[in-house]
Motif scaffolding. Sequence first.
Motif: not given
Lengths: 326, 326
Positions: B100-105, B292-295
């Motif tokens: 749930a961290g910094n989207t751009g990063a 699988v990468l979940v934002k």
Amino acid sequence: MNSVKIGIDLYGGDNAPSSVVEGALFALKNKFLSPEELVIVGNEISKEDLDKISNLQIVPAKNLVSNETKPTEVLKMKESSMYVGCEMLKNNELNAFVSAGNTGALLSSGTFVAGRLPGIKRPALVLALPSKSNKPKILVDAGANAEVKAEHFYDFAREGIAYAKFLNLENPRVGILNIGSEDEKGNSIVREASNLLKEEKKFNYVGYVEARELFDDTCDIIVTDGFTGNNVLKTMEGTAYFILHELKETIKKGGLFTKLGALFLRGSLKSLVNKIDYRSYGGTFFLGVNGVLVKAHGSSDAEAIANALYVAYRAAKFDLIEKIEI
Amino acid sequence: MNSVKIGIDLYGGDNAPSSVVEGALFALKNKFLSPEELVIVGNEISKEDLDKISNLQIVPAKNLVSNETKPTEVLKMKESSMYVGCEMLKNNELNAFVSAGNTGALLSSGTFVAGRLPGIKRPALVLALPSKSNKPKILVDAGANAEVKAEHFYDFAREGIAYAKFLNLENPRVGILNIGSEDEKGNSIVREASNLLKEEKKFNYVGYVEARELFDDTCDIIVTDGFTGNNVLKTMEGTAYFILHELKETIKKGGLFTKLGALFLRGSLKSLVNKIDYRSYGGTFFLGVNGVLVKAHGSSDAEAIANALYVAYRAAKFDLIEKIEI
């Protein structure tokens, strides 16, 4: 500007020419403007309708532009009502011209027949959105320029500022639509445009704004390219109708209290969706060309045409074009 | 895939690490996944919390990435939970990673640390919107790639199709978002992309769709660049909250019946706005990278974290990444 001439495209719109004739009669009856100020471009008007108005000026023109007409094709249709109206704008025979016809063809006629104002590279569709504070929010470009360079944002800002003056917004704040507020966000065009607007001291530039602030009081003029602007506009419309649809479904499935609630709120909901549906607005300005050019929606009925005439009339009286600072 | 490992970024999100610890406990308690399947990336967990779970795997990592961290900076933060999680994806030590961290990063870590799938140039944010028919509508790219070329639409379509399979949509229809349905509409990137997708026989390509059809059943996957996609998403959100705001104002000013109506419809309206607010979704996939990468949204609470873990778990079990056809 004291005496003005407002032209209307007799053949523009899905319901033309009858909607246009009725709209013109409606506008005259309600004294939106006087018969001397109205010019009908196109001559398919019945003797009966003509008899209802004295002093009405009619300029002969043909019904040539359809929804299928390409933007380049209209430039060869020199006898079409759209071409003739834009030519009259250019020659100062009209102060404003209203058309509910083919948008692409009208933008093309406006740009190449009426012609761009000196110092303007990109005329743009400018319109006012509703907002939480009830002050209008201006969106430029709402769909005229799908392909832009950073420098065109400069024109969009000036067009938006002129419109803001028309709407009595003092020292209007200009923001650029972006997908985040940080400097490095967005694409290279947006970042370059932001630097350009920052440098222009005449602008009250407030930096980036995000689409979730569309209805908030964080700026007065939202500048974006015509591709994004048009998508934003249609997303607003789609979302509003989706919410209305979902509410109807809930109500259908709901119990007595839900149905009662819906009944009590029905009027409010409808007027809200209308407020958001840009198609219900009087018209959209195509600013940056010689003269006030108003695009009314294709499905305009008589009342919508009359409203567009009124908006065009007020803009001409206000000398809107002179307010675009070059 | 039988046994899976799902990692969670302990330091990602405005309410981390407590929201993440609570979310993980919530997910385990509700048997979204088993303790053996969960990996916490980061080691700031109290003895008390640890005692609640046996068999939990904890991987040491540091709390280094903030909301101010630039996408390029995270690539040097090799001990950060975000970097470590993405590295574990790359090494197949994790099948899925949630942050749930910094989207751009996170997009940067996903692309350059986990790494792109062979044959994929542009991973993209893929999410499901609600629709009138209650079938999900997939939006790609929802904000990862602000600057694109036509060829990247090819990747976006494949990522969207894989997600459609996960959502049980058969032979999903792919549309490109444009500002009109005619061939000549839009900008050159969109037109070139349309020709590319037309040529690929594997795609069920249906041509252009407009933003006002977002919630209609005219296609299953809407492909667009990340700049437009993100603006569309935030416009939806802004419009929904604007409608809610206006209704509240109407109710405040309204009479007894309006107030009663509001009371009866309150629940329906709230759940509707939640349905449209993408921030309330379990999470968004960043598809096209190794694993699988979940934002999850930055403001995720424990339940939102648990939902994101569940979505990640199901996607890993489904072998979502293998469904992206190269």
